[in-house]
Design a protein around this motif. Structure first.
Motif, mmCIF file in Angstrom:
data_model
loop_
_atom_site.group_PDB
_atom_site.id
_atom_site.type_symbol
_atom_site.label_atom_id
_atom_site.label_comp_id
_atom_site.label_asym_id
_atom_site.label_seq_id
_atom_site.Cartn_x
_atom_site.Cartn_y
_atom_site.Cartn_z
ATOM 1 N N LYS A 36 -15.457 -4.089 7.351
ATOM 2 C CA LYS A 36 -15.712 -4.292 5.901
ATOM 3 C C LYS A 36 -16.015 -5.541 5.655
ATOM 4 O O LYS A 36 -16.626 -5.961 4.672
ATOM 5 C CB LYS A 36 -14.501 -3.908 5.120
ATOM 6 C CG LYS A 36 -14.531 -2.642 4.784
ATOM 7 C CD LYS A 36 -12.929 -2.293 3.672
ATOM 8 C CE LYS A 36 -13.216 -2.739 2.466
ATOM 9 N NZ LYS A 36 -13.783 -1.970 1.533
ATOM 10 N N SER A 94 -11.389 1.436 0.240
ATOM 11 C CA SER A 94 -12.603 2.148 0.143
ATOM 12 C C SER A 94 -13.723 1.897 1.152
ATOM 13 O O SER A 94 -13.595 0.852 1.654
ATOM 14 C CB SER A 94 -13.376 1.574 -1.188
ATOM 15 O OG SER A 94 -13.202 0.175 -1.318
ATOM 16 N N ASN A 128 -16.326 0.736 2.037
ATOM 17 C CA ASN A 128 -17.777 -0.025 1.669
ATOM 18 C C ASN A 128 -17.440 -1.373 2.250
ATOM 19 O O ASN A 128 -16.263 -1.864 2.603
ATOM 20 C CB ASN A 128 -18.023 -0.267 0.109
ATOM 21 C CG ASN A 128 -16.726 -0.896 -0.724
ATOM 22 O OD1 ASN A 128 -15.868 -0.018 -0.684
ATOM 23 N ND2 ASN A 128 -16.898 -2.043 -1.061
ATOM 24 N N SER A 157 -18.103 0.685 -4.279
ATOM 25 C CA SER A 157 -17.284 1.667 -3.642
ATOM 26 C C SER A 157 -18.214 3.039 -3.321
ATOM 27 O O SER A 157 -19.144 3.364 -4.206
ATOM 28 C CB SER A 157 -16.122 2.225 -4.328
ATOM 29 O OG SER A 157 -14.920 1.050 -4.303
ATOM 30 N N HIS A 197 -16.120 -7.822 -7.463
ATOM 31 C CA HIS A 197 -15.356 -7.006 -6.668
ATOM 32 C C HIS A 197 -16.078 -5.618 -6.530
ATOM 33 O O HIS A 197 -16.176 -4.885 -5.553
ATOM 34 C CB HIS A 197 -14.226 -6.866 -7.008
ATOM 35 C CG HIS A 197 -13.232 -6.299 -5.888
ATOM 36 N ND1 HIS A 197 -13.189 -6.873 -4.676
ATOM 37 C CD2 HIS A 197 -12.608 -4.772 -5.394
ATOM 38 C CE1 HIS A 197 -12.418 -6.037 -3.607
ATOM 39 N NE2 HIS A 197 -12.480 -5.091 -4.267
HETATM 40 MG MG MG Z 1 -12.528 -1.343 -2.374
#
Ligand code: MG
Ligand code: TXA
Length: 334
Positions: free
Chosen positions: A56, A143, A145, A151, A235
């Motif tokens: 990530k 998540s 992503n 997400s 975010h």
């Molecule tokens: Mg996340």
């Protein structure tokens, strides 16, 4: 990357067995939950968990949620299972609620970002539950992503972002919830909402029989592992700059479009007349419907390479808190 469709009944048994084998061997499996797709690794294996952070590009200071199949499994990962946790788990699990409690020594510090607490949830999606039951281990999963991106709510979103780093992807179709789970901190004296979600602050307060604190604006100490790294400003952001309009956004869209920009326009429900928006996406005018489709709309606009995204205003009520929270973060400057 291996790929299985859970929508094909003939693939389901093989898909779950294969995904469980990959997880047991320390690999990464992306799977649907009722909120968004998760990027899972066995939570008891520090090396497997580190692979999540690497895939990530996630800062090591951001803890990951541990997904379990049963209440007993959840309690076994907590140093202390407060009566409040039991109440909320009974009321809302399986479902989109993450409960933060003191961590048991068996939980690797990689999972908790070195902190004293662990976030736990039993997801409500049948595929996630089937996977957890098949593998029989707690699964750490943020998540699916890249860090600070949007997400994923479909398998295609996961593949677009992480195809190179995920070992196996389970496609269960679009996720119904559309935004991440509510996160509540029960490790302190007062219950505190860390991230709003579809299980609202009011629902939590009513199940607990006491108020739930919400202090999104409170400054987090930068040295301590953030209690809610989801509170970092930017975010949930699309690639294109996103602005929140005070009204339906029509005037701003027209202005930007006239200056030659390709504009994406998200509206809350239908807007009166048709405008010059380059690409308009009308989202449902109820908070659950809006949340379910918000990220998919942002993914679509990103894929269409718009220069700007304008979001028409959403209602101010308590039931829209989670949506306003995600929009606010998506609009925050980098
Ligand atoms: Mg996340
Ligand atoms: O719906 C969801 O929660 C999805 C699915 C896959 O379960 N997962 C998810 O994970 O959104 P992630 O990593 O994108 O967000 C996890 C959030 C972090 O922002 C953090 O605030 C909170 O959960 N969290 C996890 N462990 C925590 C802890 N020990 N203390 C405080 N917050 C924690």
């Amino acid at each position: 990357m291996e790929f299985y469709s859970l929508l094909d009944p003939q693939q389901v048994i093989e898909a779950l067995a294969r995904a469980a084998a990959v997880l047991r061997a320390g690999g990464l499996v992306a799977f649907p939950t009722e909120t968004v797709y998760g990027l899972g690794a066995r939570a008891d294996d520090p090396l497997a968990v580190r692979r999540i952070f690497a895939a990530k590009g996630r800062p090591a200071t951001n803890p990951v949620i541990v997904h379990v199949a049963t209440m007993a499994q959840a309690a076994s990962l907590a140093a202390l299972w407060p009566a409040r946790a039991e109440k909320l788990a009974q009321s809302f699990w399986p479902g989109p609620l993450t409960i933060v409690v003191p961590r048991a020594p068996c939980v690797p510090l990689e999972v908790t970002a070195g902190g004293p607490t662990v976030g736990l949830r039993i997801p409500g999606h049948p595929a996630a539950l089937a996977l957890l039951n098949t593998v029989g281990l707690p699964i750490a999963a943020p998540s699916a992503n890249r860090a600070s991106g949007i997400s994923p709510t479909t398998a295609a979103h996961v593949a677009a972002g992480l195809a190179d780093t995920v070992d196996l992807l389970l496609d269960g179709g679009p996720t119904p919830g559309g935004i991440e789970s509510t996160v509540i901190d029960l490790a302190d004296d007062c219950p505190r909402l860390l991230r709003p979600g579809l299980i609202t602050r009011e629902m939590l307060a009513s199940a607990l029989g006491e108020p739930v604190e919400w202090s999104a604006d409170r400054e987090e100490s930068p040295s301590a592992p953030a209690r809610a790294p989801g509170q970092q400003a930017r975010h949930y952001a699309p690639r294109a700059p996103l602005e929140l309009a005070d009204d339906d956004g029509a005037a701003r869209v027209a202005e930007l479009a006239h200056s030659g920009l390709c504009v994406g326009w998200l509206t809350c429900g239908p807007v009166g007349s048709s405008h010059v928006a380059t690409l308009q996406v009308e989202l449902p005018a109820d908070p659950e419907g809006y949340a379910a489709r918000l990220y998919a709309a942002l993914h679509t606009l990103d894929a269409r390479n718009v220069d700007r995204i304008v979001v028409g205003s959403v209602p101010g009520g308590a039931d829209w808190l989670a949506v306003r929270n995600r929009l606010g973060r998506a609009a925050a400057p980098e």
